[in-house]
Design a protein around this motif. Structure first.
Motif, PDB file in Angstrom:
ATOM      1  N   PRO A  54       0.833  -1.205   0.000  1.00 58.80           N
ATOM      2  CA  PRO A  54       0.000   0.000   0.000  1.00 58.80           C
ATOM      3  C   PRO A  54       0.872   1.261   0.000  1.00 58.80           C
ATOM      4  N   ASN A  55       0.500   2.206  -0.836  1.00 52.95           N
ATOM      5  CA  ASN A  55       1.204   3.488  -0.987  1.00 52.95           C
ATOM      6  C   ASN A  55       2.643   3.332  -1.466  1.00 52.95           C
ATOM      7  N   GLY A  56       2.996   2.158  -2.006  1.00 50.06           N
ATOM      8  CA  GLY A  56       4.340   1.926  -2.541  1.00 50.06           C
ATOM      9  C   GLY A  56       4.558   2.666  -3.845  1.00 50.06           C
ATOM     10  N   VAL A  57       5.819   2.948  -4.133  1.00 48.53           N
ATOM     11  CA  VAL A  57       6.185   3.676  -5.343  1.00 48.53           C
ATOM     12  C   VAL A  57       7.373   2.989  -5.994  1.00 48.53           C
ATOM     13  N   GLY A  76      -2.969   1.046  -9.557  1.00 45.26           N
ATOM     14  CA  GLY A  76      -2.365   2.326  -9.230  1.00 45.26           C
ATOM     15  C   GLY A  76      -2.148   3.117 -10.503  1.00 45.26           C
ATOM     16  N   LYS A  77      -1.323   4.141 -10.400  1.00 46.34           N
ATOM     17  CA  LYS A  77      -1.051   4.997 -11.553  1.00 46.34           C
ATOM     18  C   LYS A  77       0.305   4.661 -12.153  1.00 46.34           C
ATOM     19  N   LEU A  78       0.291   4.403 -13.457  1.00 45.78           N
ATOM     20  CA  LEU A  78       1.507   4.183 -14.225  1.00 45.78           C
ATOM     21  C   LEU A  78       1.813   5.475 -14.962  1.00 45.78           C
ATOM     22  N   PHE A  79       3.031   5.954 -14.792  1.00 43.21           N
ATOM     23  CA  PHE A  79       3.483   7.167 -15.471  1.00 43.21           C
ATOM     24  C   PHE A  79       4.550   6.784 -16.478  1.00 43.21           C
ATOM     25  N   GLY A 107      -1.932   2.791  -4.807  1.00 48.55           N
ATOM     26  CA  GLY A 107      -2.935   3.392  -3.931  1.00 48.55           C
ATOM     27  C   GLY A 107      -2.768   2.856  -2.513  1.00 48.55           C
ATOM     28  N   ASN A 108      -3.833   2.887  -1.719  1.00 45.81           N
ATOM     29  CA  ASN A 108      -3.754   2.478  -0.318  1.00 45.81           C
ATOM     30  C   ASN A 108      -4.075   0.992  -0.129  1.00 45.81           C
ATOM     31  N   HIS A 109      -3.708   0.182  -1.108  1.00 41.28           N
ATOM     32  CA  HIS A 109      -3.961  -1.258  -1.096  1.00 41.28           C
ATOM     33  C   HIS A 109      -2.761  -1.974  -1.727  1.00 41.28           C
ATOM     34  N   LYS A 110      -2.643  -3.250  -1.508  1.00 39.93           N
ATOM     35  CA  LYS A 110      -1.585  -4.033  -2.158  1.00 39.93           C
ATOM     36  C   LYS A 110      -1.951  -4.220  -3.625  1.00 39.93           C
ATOM     37  N   THR A 111      -0.938  -4.137  -4.496  1.00 42.56           N
ATOM     38  CA  THR A 111      -1.127  -4.418  -5.913  1.00 42.56           C
ATOM     39  C   THR A 111      -0.218  -5.575  -6.293  1.00 42.56           C
TER      40      THR A 111
END
Length: 131
Positions: A54-57, A76-79, A107-111
């Motif tokens: 969660p919240n990882g980048v 999440g968001k892919l840039f 986001g605030n969850h595991k992906t």
């Protein structure tokens, strides 16, 4: 041989350091190597399962070959440099071209992702770009 080539194409489009499949060992970033092939000539194809907390980048980075990713759960968001952000959701795929700077914000969850890399042999899988 044809069936192996077909399998490779299916893996690349449905979704990453010797020529044999490797039993998975988890690294600190949550990446698990699922399989590895010395194919096509001059390249290595590697398939990873990655858990993003969660919240990882994922930092700004690039690869010396193509990356194909498939979202199993979360999102999440892919840039991708020069493009608008892409909201990735389960079932979605995206291909990032070689040497293209990109990053991911969870986001605030595991992906959970499955990524396939087809990269030049004897080059690092990833180069982090300082921003």
């Amino acid at each position: 041989m044809k069936s192996m080539a077909s399998f490779g194409l299916v893996v690349v489009f449905s979704t990453i350091i010797s020529s044999q499949a490797i039993a998975a060992d988890k690294d600190p970033r949550g990446k698990v190597l699922i399989a590895q092939y010395d194919y096509p000539p001059g390249y290595v194809t590697e398939v990873f399962r990655t858990e993003v907390p969660p919240n990882g980048v994922a930092p700004h980075h690039k690869h010396p070959g193509i990356e194909s990713g498939y979202v199993l759960e979360g999102g999440g968001k892919l840039f991708i440099e020069g493009q608008s952000a892409i909201e990735m959701k389960p079932g979605m795929t995206k291909i990032v071209q070689p040497e293209t700077v990109h990053w991911f914000e969870n986001g605030n969850h595991k992906t959970v992702l499955v990524s396939t890399y087809v990269v030049e042999k004897n080059k690092p899988l990833m180069t982090v770009i300082k921003k």
